[in-house]
Motif scaffolding. Sequence first.
Motif, PDB file in Angstrom:
ATOM      1  N   ILE A 200       0.842  -1.200   0.000  1.00 12.44           N
ATOM      2  CA  ILE A 200       0.000   0.000   0.000  1.00 12.44           C
ATOM      3  C   ILE A 200       0.876   1.248   0.000  1.00 12.44           C
ATOM      4  N   ILE A 201       1.889   1.253   0.854  1.00 13.60           N
ATOM      5  CA  ILE A 201       2.780   2.420   0.954  1.00 13.60           C
ATOM      6  C   ILE A 201       3.507   2.640  -0.359  1.00 13.60           C
ATOM      7  N   HIS A 202       4.036   1.554  -0.967  1.00 14.79           N
ATOM      8  CA  HIS A 202       4.735   1.673  -2.248  1.00 14.79           C
ATOM      9  C   HIS A 202       3.813   2.274  -3.304  1.00 14.79           C
ATOM     10  N   ARG A 203       2.574   1.797  -3.321  1.00 15.56           N
ATOM     11  CA  ARG A 203       1.623   2.265  -4.334  1.00 15.56           C
ATOM     12  C   ARG A 203       1.367   3.759  -4.185  1.00 15.56           C
ATOM     13  N   CYS A 207       2.467   6.252  -7.228  1.00 12.96           N
ATOM     14  CA  CYS A 207       1.314   6.663  -8.042  1.00 12.96           C
ATOM     15  C   CYS A 207       0.622   7.841  -7.339  1.00 12.96           C
ATOM     16  N   GLY A 208      -0.463   8.280  -7.903  1.00 17.08           N
ATOM     17  CA  GLY A 208      -1.332   9.247  -7.238  1.00 17.08           C
ATOM     18  C   GLY A 208      -0.686  10.583  -6.917  1.00 17.08           C
ATOM     19  N   ARG A 209      -1.012  11.113  -5.748  1.00 16.17           N
ATOM     20  CA  ARG A 209      -0.627  12.482  -5.377  1.00 16.17           C
ATOM     21  C   ARG A 209       0.866  12.667  -5.178  1.00 16.17           C
ATOM     22  N   LEU A 294      14.235   4.128  -1.758  1.00 15.81           N
ATOM     23  CA  LEU A 294      13.283   4.463  -2.827  1.00 15.81           C
ATOM     24  C   LEU A 294      13.737   3.905  -4.173  1.00 15.81           C
ATOM     25  N   ALA A 295      15.025   4.034  -4.458  1.00 14.26           N
ATOM     26  CA  ALA A 295      15.550   3.581  -5.753  1.00 14.26           C
ATOM     27  C   ALA A 295      15.446   2.072  -5.907  1.00 14.26           C
ATOM     28  N   ASN A 296      15.387   1.352  -4.798  1.00  9.64           N
ATOM     29  CA  ASN A 296      15.349  -0.112  -4.860  1.00  9.64           C
ATOM     30  C   ASN A 296      13.972  -0.704  -4.582  1.00  9.64           C
ATOM     31  N   LEU A 297      12.934   0.135  -4.566  1.00 14.44           N
ATOM     32  CA  LEU A 297      11.575  -0.407  -4.491  1.00 14.44           C
ATOM     33  C   LEU A 297      11.312  -1.222  -5.754  1.00 14.44           C
ATOM     34  N   THR A 298      10.588  -2.320  -5.624  1.00 18.39           N
ATOM     35  CA  THR A 298      10.281  -3.128  -6.811  1.00 18.39           C
ATOM     36  C   THR A 298       9.263  -2.399  -7.685  1.00 18.39           C
ATOM     37  N   ASP A 299       9.326  -2.663  -8.976  1.00 19.06           N
ATOM     38  CA  ASP A 299       8.373  -2.048  -9.907  1.00 19.06           C
ATOM     39  C   ASP A 299       6.957  -2.516  -9.584  1.00 19.06           C
ATOM     40  N   ALA A 300       5.997  -1.599  -9.773  1.00 17.49           N
ATOM     41  CA  ALA A 300       4.590  -1.984  -9.651  1.00 17.49           C
ATOM     42  C   ALA A 300       4.203  -2.758 -10.912  1.00 17.49           C
ATOM     43  N   PRO A 301       3.164  -3.607 -10.832  1.00 21.43           N
ATOM     44  CA  PRO A 301       2.776  -4.397 -12.014  1.00 21.43           C
ATOM     45  C   PRO A 301       2.492  -3.532 -13.240  1.00 21.43           C
TER      46      PRO A 301
END
Length: 672
Positions: A200-203, A207-209, A294-301
């Motif tokens: 949820i946090i990653h999303r 994305c969004g705001r 942040l740079a190593n967060l996995t890509d969202a689908p």
Amino acid sequence: MGANSSSISELPENEYLKKLSGPEPISENDPFWNQLLSFSFTAPTNSADLKLLEEATISVCKSLVEKNPGTGNLGSLIKVFLSRTKELKISAECQNHLFIWQAHNALFIICCLLKVFISRMSEEELQLHLTYEEKAGPGPSSYGAECEDLIEELLCCLIQLIVEIPLLDITYSISLEAVTTLIVFLSCQLFHKEILRESIIHRYLMCGRCLPYTSRLVKTLLYNFIRQERSPPPGTHVFQQQTDGGGLLYGIASGVATGLWTVFTLGGVGSKASLQLEQCSPLASQSLLLLLVLANLTDAPDMPNPYRQAIMSFKNTQDNTAFSSSSPHTFQINFNSLYTALCEQQKSDQATLLLYMLLHQNSNVRTYVLARTDIENLVLPILEILYHVEERNSHHVYMALIILLILTEDDGFNRSIHEVILKNITWYAERVLTEISLGSLLILVVIRTIQYNMTRTRDKYLHTNCLAALANMSAQFRSLHQYAAQRIISLFSLLSKKHNKVLEQATQSLRGSLGSSDSPCPDYAQDLNVIEEVIRMMLEIINSCLTNSLHHNPNLVYALLYKRDLFEQFRSHPSFQDIMQNIDLVISFFSSRLEQAGAELSVERVLEIIKQGAVALPKDRLRKFPELKFKYVEEEQPEEFFIPYVWSLVYNSAVALYWNPHDIQLFTMDSG
């Protein structure tokens, strides 16, 4: 620990915290918030005091978990903070210490509570605690389809605070707290063994705001790292009672500012943690950690990581080319300042990891670095990491080595390093090096790393990358220092002895196994295979130098002739026959010339004969082999390596953050 420590343990009995975590809902406009937020403190920095603070916070959180769904008090506290941040920028401009001080205190409490919540509940449960809608009139808050989501609002607010509030003495603490709170929000990864691919946090962050702030956030975090702003003197951000301004609403604060909350004056001058903080910039350190996370967060689908995209595409402020539409998060930054900071900060894993990411992923940075005429300022700290391999963790050594491998992919780099002459390398202890080229020093350190690895860790990955870097440089070897030439041949000698030893063990083992079928035979064939691969590579490196730049390297030819007997056994070996042809030819050619010159020759005379012979040697007699070129390629699923590594750095290095080691699932403590 003294009275301060025992006072921290009494925090759960603090009347304001008891009210916050109690059963009564507290309105956002209640004067209580001014009382709660009017404390002055120096945040604890040593692990013992941070642990005590954590335990005290857990007690408060337990009450909040039991009572909060009915009161919404944590949500109210967040709303109080959100309302105050709207005027932070103007408060900074007007030097309104009190307003900034209280906003900082609100965020500090939020961060402490969130850290405990995130370590003890799922993101969905956290969202439930921070999602509510107020009912008009009496009665508790309720939950419904149109509830407001405070998580996204708080995340967005924190990012805005970081990128928009000017960094002054009075805003330093709140800027640092905002960066720390974002790290805490993302810390849910610590409590999962598997890499989080849905969050949820990653999303919300990708994305969004939050999305429109991506490039500004990355740029600000980079500039925080570049500037290395020291923490202002204690008390700079604390409200002084004689300060005017703030109005009647905040007037009551002054009477409470020296209440029970002053137990937070911890981490005294003599403590190790505070001394370390004085020597560095907490904001720079924390900003770099957040940037790496942040740079190593996995890509969202449905979307690649925008923070990684920003890191991959940013440009120099002097680059006037138009931004590419395919890089929506690009920005400009001063590359000269970035380069200087990277050179100065290489003692830390974090800075080395950032350098690796930039060289590997951002072609603009890589091109700029390779064009620098002072490349030694970057390479020397990397070599020092490798030289002190015994004191570094394996990940830091890998990153340093891969950086060298990436640099050696460039022929210009391989040429220029032999033109840079260094004086008195004090940290190199094996031999006094009064004058040596950067290229020769690089060869010495890489060979030393190989030898260390052969006798200690026996890590094939380390061997491979060391040899690949040497191979990339070999065709461009120029004016090798006599000690560097000797070490190349000495390494070959060591490999030769190891080869003979394993061969002997294999022979004895085979004889023994013929006499007894019960005892299992060790797999010497595999060991032999590995050693022969390394020997082959070393022969190719020597051959590459002789074929491409023999006339530039009389010291290598001298070392080769001095140890010519070493190569006898490999002349007829089927694995090395082809590559031995050139080496054999060079040894025979120069040996013949030395014999003609007579006996009892001085070193100077031998080198003179070698230099003359190098001109006379017909180049067409040397067999051409394919050029040795190795390119670094990241392994599949690099996140399996990098995400635990980054979070181990956060766990070990983050300023004023403590997590219970027993709660950590992502990595084991010895790998952290």
